[in-house]
Design an enzyme around this catalytic site. Sequence first.
Site, PDB file in Angstrom:
ATOM      1  N   GLU A  58     -22.645 -10.483  28.732  1.00 54.16           N
ATOM      2  CA  GLU A  58     -22.097  -9.448  27.844  1.00 54.16           C
ATOM      3  C   GLU A  58     -22.639  -8.101  28.326  1.00 54.16           C
ATOM      4  O   GLU A  58     -23.798  -7.995  28.702  1.00 54.16           O
ATOM      5  CB  GLU A  58     -22.558  -9.772  26.407  1.00 54.16           C
ATOM      6  CG  GLU A  58     -22.577  -8.636  25.421  1.00 54.16           C
ATOM      7  CD  GLU A  58     -21.200  -8.057  25.118  1.00 54.16           C
ATOM      8  OE1 GLU A  58     -20.260  -8.832  24.885  1.00 54.16           O
ATOM      9  OE2 GLU A  58     -21.081  -6.809  25.135  1.00 54.16           O
TER      10      GLU A  58
ATOM     11  N   CYS B 288      -1.726  -0.101   9.156  1.00 56.24           N
ATOM     12  CA  CYS B 288      -0.899  -1.276   8.848  1.00 56.24           C
ATOM     13  C   CYS B 288       0.572  -1.044   9.125  1.00 56.24           C
ATOM     14  O   CYS B 288       1.359  -0.873   8.202  1.00 56.24           O
ATOM     15  CB  CYS B 288      -1.036  -1.627   7.371  1.00 56.24           C
ATOM     16  SG  CYS B 288      -2.642  -2.227   6.911  1.00 56.24           S
TER      17      CYS B 288
ATOM     18  N   CYS C 147      -0.303   5.937   7.320  1.00 56.92           N
ATOM     19  CA  CYS C 147      -1.575   5.577   7.941  1.00 56.92           C
ATOM     20  C   CYS C 147      -1.315   4.824   9.242  1.00 56.92           C
ATOM     21  O   CYS C 147      -0.351   4.088   9.372  1.00 56.92           O
ATOM     22  CB  CYS C 147      -2.326   4.702   6.944  1.00 56.92           C
ATOM     23  SG  CYS C 147      -3.760   3.874   7.571  1.00 56.92           S
TER      24      CYS C 147
ATOM     25  N   CYS D 117      -8.569   0.794   0.604  1.00 54.54           N
ATOM     26  CA  CYS D 117      -7.658   0.240   1.601  1.00 54.54           C
ATOM     27  C   CYS D 117      -7.491  -1.254   1.353  1.00 54.54           C
ATOM     28  O   CYS D 117      -8.472  -1.976   1.200  1.00 54.54           O
ATOM     29  CB  CYS D 117      -8.258   0.506   2.972  1.00 54.54           C
ATOM     30  SG  CYS D 117      -7.521  -0.447   4.281  1.00 54.54           S
TER      31      CYS D 117
ATOM     32  N   ASP E  68     -13.479 -14.256  26.665  1.00 53.96           N
ATOM     33  CA  ASP E  68     -13.042 -13.544  25.456  1.00 53.96           C
ATOM     34  C   ASP E  68     -13.132 -12.038  25.698  1.00 53.96           C
ATOM     35  O   ASP E  68     -13.950 -11.349  25.094  1.00 53.96           O
ATOM     36  CB  ASP E  68     -13.916 -13.969  24.258  1.00 53.96           C
ATOM     37  CG  ASP E  68     -13.451 -13.340  22.954  1.00 53.96           C
ATOM     38  OD1 ASP E  68     -12.376 -12.713  22.925  1.00 53.96           O
ATOM     39  OD2 ASP E  68     -14.177 -13.479  21.942  1.00 53.96           O
TER      40      ASP E  68
ATOM     41  N   CYS F 197      -6.921 -10.802  22.781  1.00 55.31           N
ATOM     42  CA  CYS F 197      -6.394  -9.958  21.707  1.00 55.31           C
ATOM     43  C   CYS F 197      -5.269  -9.080  22.234  1.00 55.31           C
ATOM     44  O   CYS F 197      -4.891  -8.102  21.599  1.00 55.31           O
ATOM     45  CB  CYS F 197      -7.507  -9.120  21.084  1.00 55.31           C
ATOM     46  SG  CYS F 197      -8.370  -8.083  22.251  1.00 55.31           S
TER      47      CYS F 197
ATOM     48  N   CYS G 154       0.855  -1.192   0.000  1.00 57.49           N
ATOM     49  CA  CYS G 154       0.000   0.000   0.000  1.00 57.49           C
ATOM     50  C   CYS G 154       0.891   1.242   0.000  1.00 57.49           C
ATOM     51  O   CYS G 154       1.842   1.333   0.766  1.00 57.49           O
ATOM     52  CB  CYS G 154      -0.883  -0.009   1.239  1.00 57.49           C
ATOM     53  SG  CYS G 154      -1.784   1.521   1.492  1.00 57.49           S
TER      54      CYS G 154
HETATM   55  N1  SAH Z   1     -16.979 -13.448  22.151  1.00 54.52           N
HETATM   56  C1  SAH Z   1     -17.440 -12.446  21.228  1.00 54.52           C
HETATM   57  C2  SAH Z   1     -17.105 -11.006  21.613  1.00 54.52           C
HETATM   58  C3  SAH Z   1     -15.693 -10.717  22.032  1.00 54.52           C
HETATM   59  S1  SAH Z   1     -15.237  -9.012  22.127  1.00 54.52           S
HETATM   60  C4  SAH Z   1     -16.990 -12.765  19.807  1.00 54.52           C
HETATM   61  O1  SAH Z   1     -16.183 -13.670  19.582  1.00 54.52           O
HETATM   62  O2  SAH Z   1     -17.462 -12.111  18.886  1.00 54.52           O
HETATM   63  C5  SAH Z   1     -15.430  -8.623  23.785  1.00 54.52           C
HETATM   64  C6  SAH Z   1     -16.848  -8.330  24.203  1.00 54.52           C
HETATM   65  O3  SAH Z   1     -16.801  -8.024  25.602  1.00 54.52           O
HETATM   66  C7  SAH Z   1     -17.491  -7.134  23.528  1.00 54.52           C
HETATM   67  O4  SAH Z   1     -18.730  -7.542  22.988  1.00 54.52           O
HETATM   68  C8  SAH Z   1     -17.718  -6.124  24.680  1.00 54.52           C
HETATM   69  O5  SAH Z   1     -18.926  -5.389  24.556  1.00 54.52           O
HETATM   70  C9  SAH Z   1     -17.769  -7.009  25.886  1.00 54.52           C
HETATM   71  N2  SAH Z   1     -17.344  -6.443  27.187  1.00 54.52           N
HETATM   72  C10 SAH Z   1     -16.410  -5.494  27.436  1.00 54.52           C
HETATM   73  N3  SAH Z   1     -16.231  -5.350  28.760  1.00 54.52           N
HETATM   74  C11 SAH Z   1     -17.071  -6.206  29.386  1.00 54.52           C
HETATM   75  C12 SAH Z   1     -17.332  -6.530  30.756  1.00 54.52           C
HETATM   76  N4  SAH Z   1     -16.679  -5.910  31.739  1.00 54.52           N
HETATM   77  N5  SAH Z   1     -18.239  -7.492  31.014  1.00 54.52           N
HETATM   78  C13 SAH Z   1     -18.904  -8.128  30.016  1.00 54.52           C
HETATM   79  N6  SAH Z   1     -18.704  -7.845  28.703  1.00 54.52           N
HETATM   80  C14 SAH Z   1     -17.798  -6.905  28.379  1.00 54.52           C
END
Ligand code: SAH
Length: 456
Positions: free
Chosen positions: A336, A83, A80, A162, A384, A411, A74
């Site tokens: 969530e 990336c 930017c 992009c 997650d 992540c 790119c």
């Molecule tokens: N497991 C899902 C989302 C993961 S991203 C997937 O694979 O798509 C992380 C998520 O955690 C987001 O949706 C965000 O809104 C939520 N989140 C952030 N802080 C949080 C908390 N303290 N308690 C519960 N959920 C939360």
Amino acid sequence: MKYSKGHILELEVRDLSHEGEGVGRAKDGFVFFVSGALPGERIRAKVVEVGHRHGRAELVSVEKTSSSRQEAPCSIAHLCGGCALQAFDYKAQLKWKKKRLEEALIRIGGLKNPLIRPVVGMTNPFGYRNKAQYPIARGADGKATMGFYRRRSHQVIPAEDCLIQHPLIVEAAEKACSLINELGLSIYDERTGTGFARHFVVRVSVAREEIMAILVTNGHDFPQAKDWVAGLREGLPQLVSVVQNVNQRVGNRIMGSTSRVLWGAETIVEQLGDYSFEISPGSFFQVNTIQTEVLYELVAQYAGLSKGSKVWDVYCGAGTIGLYLSTDAGYIRGVERDQSAVFDARRNAKRNGIDYASFEVGTAEEVLPRWVREGGRADVCVLDPPRKGCDPDALKSAAAAAPERIVYVSCNPATLARDAAILSQEGYTFVEATPVDMFPQTPHVEAVSLFVRKGV
Ligand code: SAH
């Protein structure tokens, strides 16, 4: 040695920072971060900032070149903020991501010799993103432009085109930008807080090749709404949904809390394996559809469910992981924070014919302790969390539910490593991790880790 701005130095680059900048060492060991410099290189760089412990410098020339350096595909990759790793060949990117995870688990997590599998990369590490959020700005000619923020600034570099976006996103952005000009929509100015069009957000369903177009506006009144819809529909046959999202707040948050469907569906539908998922404009969904399937398959493998297992899906977003595991689970319970994602999760359970899944709105740190107090137990707990990782109360309660396995999707290696240390105190042993490259060309590292209860 004292350094001052403008000074040109020779630096040895040994590593990349977590933001993907070269970590350059001067002769006396002082560290400068230099964007565009790669490990193994000797460079000349101009000092732009000096702090107590480190500084920042701008790449002037590469004196000794890394064998992993390539021409960035790119043309604006060096400007930017998206990336940072395009000049690093893809194999080297994957090796570096594994090393980053390993170092964090050892240094922050206190693990000895953690088993980390090779990173699962993409066959084509471009065109993978299913969602883009373009800031809209006024160009030098007074016309609307859309693009991405220049690194460390809010200056918009025009770039509808992009390389990491799905091609339909690029098409939608080009169409939207010319339509904004045709209709003469006023453009938001973040310094004064005036003007109407703030961001153009596009989501695509990769499996169905469908587009959801969201215009984020500073205000509700949209007299040209009909023409906006007609113009987009004319240029984009794959369009299924046009949404206006209102955000009148000053600040960096892109979307506001109210959305209005101007035309078409309320959600976009993506397919992962045998399951399909509806996603609302503001709900979280993994941005790389192809790799999400790889990620979830790994979660399933690590979860090792047997018929009837009880699964907790913590930080469940639109319920995707729990439902993806549903064939072998007997019971799924998700939590969530975001209400619209929980609505999606419930709708997605119905849509996929799963009547043994329930989802609750709330934070993991508040809801999990209650589940445990009420006698809730899990066989497998999937965590997650967002980048900042899990709250200690959430981790303690996850452990108190006594699952045999905890599968942690992360992540951010630093917070994963911190949480691994807490899980160890709570009676869980780290078994192994597999990184999955969800964000090629960028320094983001995603990994799935397996923890098992000690003594099991
Ligand atoms: N497991 C899902 C989302 C993961 S991203 C997937 O694979 O798509 C992380 C998520 O955690 C987001 O949706 C965000 O809104 C939520 N989140 C952030 N802080 C949080 C908390 N303290 N308690 C519960 N959920 C939360």
